[in-house]
Design a protein around this motif. Sequence first.
Motif, mmCIF file in Angstrom:
data_model
loop_
_atom_site.group_PDB
_atom_site.id
_atom_site.type_symbol
_atom_site.label_atom_id
_atom_site.label_comp_id
_atom_site.label_asym_id
_atom_site.label_seq_id
_atom_site.Cartn_x
_atom_site.Cartn_y
_atom_site.Cartn_z
ATOM 1 N N SER A 207 0.832 -1.211 0.000
ATOM 2 C CA SER A 207 0.000 0.000 0.000
ATOM 3 C C SER A 207 0.864 1.258 0.000
ATOM 4 N N ARG A 208 1.965 1.222 0.701
ATOM 5 C CA ARG A 208 2.891 2.358 0.706
ATOM 6 C C ARG A 208 3.478 2.566 -0.683
ATOM 7 N N SER A 209 3.731 1.479 -1.378
ATOM 8 C CA SER A 209 4.282 1.557 -2.719
ATOM 9 C C SER A 209 3.350 2.323 -3.650
ATOM 10 N N LEU A 210 2.056 2.036 -3.568
ATOM 11 C CA LEU A 210 1.094 2.742 -4.404
ATOM 12 C C LEU A 210 1.072 4.230 -4.073
ATOM 13 N N ASN A 211 1.137 4.576 -2.802
ATOM 14 C CA ASN A 211 1.149 5.978 -2.402
ATOM 15 C C ASN A 211 2.345 6.719 -2.987
ATOM 16 N N ILE A 212 3.496 6.039 -3.038
ATOM 17 C CA ILE A 212 4.692 6.654 -3.622
ATOM 18 C C ILE A 212 4.478 6.911 -5.107
ATOM 19 N N CYS A 213 3.865 5.946 -5.794
ATOM 20 C CA CYS A 213 3.584 6.117 -7.221
ATOM 21 C C CYS A 213 2.677 7.322 -7.464
ATOM 22 N N LEU A 214 1.609 7.411 -6.697
ATOM 23 C CA LEU A 214 0.657 8.503 -6.876
ATOM 24 C C LEU A 214 1.282 9.859 -6.545
ATOM 25 N N GLU A 215 2.134 9.866 -5.533
ATOM 26 C CA GLU A 215 2.848 11.104 -5.191
ATOM 27 C C GLU A 215 3.743 11.529 -6.345
ATOM 28 N N GLY A 216 4.426 10.545 -6.932
ATOM 29 C CA GLY A 216 5.308 10.838 -8.054
ATOM 30 C C GLY A 216 4.560 11.351 -9.262
ATOM 31 N N HIS A 241 -2.642 -3.600 -9.651
ATOM 32 C CA HIS A 241 -2.894 -5.007 -9.976
ATOM 33 C C HIS A 241 -2.701 -5.896 -8.750
ATOM 34 N N PHE A 242 -1.644 -5.664 -8.013
ATOM 35 C CA PHE A 242 -1.327 -6.550 -6.889
ATOM 36 C C PHE A 242 -2.218 -6.326 -5.671
ATOM 37 N N ILE A 243 -2.936 -5.210 -5.627
ATOM 38 C CA ILE A 243 -3.888 -5.037 -4.524
ATOM 39 C C ILE A 243 -5.312 -5.352 -4.993
ATOM 40 N N GLY A 244 -5.419 -5.902 -6.211
ATOM 41 C CA GLY A 244 -6.702 -6.390 -6.689
ATOM 42 C C GLY A 244 -7.578 -5.380 -7.409
ATOM 43 N N LYS A 245 -7.067 -4.196 -7.717
ATOM 44 C CA LYS A 245 -7.842 -3.176 -8.430
ATOM 45 C C LYS A 245 -7.475 -3.224 -9.903
ATOM 46 N N THR A 246 -8.074 -4.201 -10.597
ATOM 47 C CA THR A 246 -7.671 -4.472 -11.984
ATOM 48 C C THR A 246 -8.105 -3.378 -12.950
ATOM 49 N N ASN A 247 -9.231 -2.739 -12.705
ATOM 50 C CA ASN A 247 -9.667 -1.676 -13.611
ATOM 51 C C ASN A 247 -8.681 -0.516 -13.619
ATOM 52 N N GLU A 248 -8.265 -0.108 -12.416
ATOM 53 C CA GLU A 248 -7.279 0.980 -12.317
ATOM 54 C C GLU A 248 -5.941 0.553 -12.935
ATOM 55 N N ALA A 249 -5.565 -0.707 -12.702
ATOM 56 C CA ALA A 249 -4.319 -1.220 -13.268
ATOM 57 C C ALA A 249 -4.353 -1.157 -14.785
#
Length: 255
Positions: A207-216, A241-249
Motif C-alpha cells: 500500500s505504501r508503494s502505491l502511495n509513492i507512485c501517486l505522489e510521483g 494489480h497486486f492489490i486487486g484493483k484491476t480496472n485501475e491497473a
Amino acid sequence: VVGRLFWDRIVSFIQSEEGNGADPQLIPQSLSSLRNRELVYRHEESTFIGAIEYLFKHDVLREVTYESVVKRLRKSYHRLVANWLIANCGDRISEYSGLIAKHLEMGHRKEQACQYFLQSGEYALRNYANQEAENQFRRALNLECTKIDKPKSLEGLGDSLERQAHHEEAIQIWKDSIDLYQKQVNWESVARLYAKSARAAWLIDASRSLNICLEGLECIKEKSKSHEVAMLLHETGREYHFIGKTNEASEYCQI
C-alpha cells in the motif's frame, strides 16, 4: 606511494618530475636490488603495456616504507601518480577510477577526486560489486565537493543499498536525490526515482508503494512525457494489480 601493487614507469615518472635522479638506470637498479632481497616480487605480466609490475612482499612493509616518505612530498607524489594513471589507463579508465580518486584525494585535489569516486561507483554498480559501489559513492559524497553531481551520486548510493536489500535506507536516499533533481527541473530523473522507490517499498508494504507512485505522478503532472514517466505509470499499474484493483491497473497500463 603508489600502493602495494606498483609499476616501474610510475616510479620513474615521479623520479623525473620530483626527484633528482637523472641517471635512467637508477630506478631499474633499485628495483632489482629490492627483488634480490625478496622485498618486492615482479609479476610475469603487467596491467600496463611497456611497464613492469611489482608487488610488495607484505603490505605492512609498504606501510612502514610509506611513513618514511617526507610528509610535505606525499601530496605532490600522489598527484603525480594520479596524473600518470589518467594519462595511461586509456579505455580502462573506469576500472582504475577508484585508485585514481584515492590518489587525487590524498593529493588534496578534492573536486577532481569526487568525480572519479562517482565514476568508480558507477563502474562497480555495472559489475554488481554493490558493497564497493556503496563505498565509492559515500566517499564522493563525504568530500562535499561543489562540482560533484550530488543527485546522481545519491541515486547511485540508493541503487547500491537497494541491491543489498537495504530497502528503507535506499528509499530515504532516493528521496534526497528526488529533491535535488526537482531543483534542477530534471523531471525524467524524478519519475525514474519515484518508480525505483515504489518498487523497493513494495517489498516492505504494497500500500505504501502505491502511495509513492501517486505522489510521483502528482509531482510530474503534465511536465514530461518520457521513458522514465512510462516506468512510473507501469509501476503504478503494477501496484493496483497486486492489490486487486484491476480496472485501475488496466487504465494506467493503457496510458
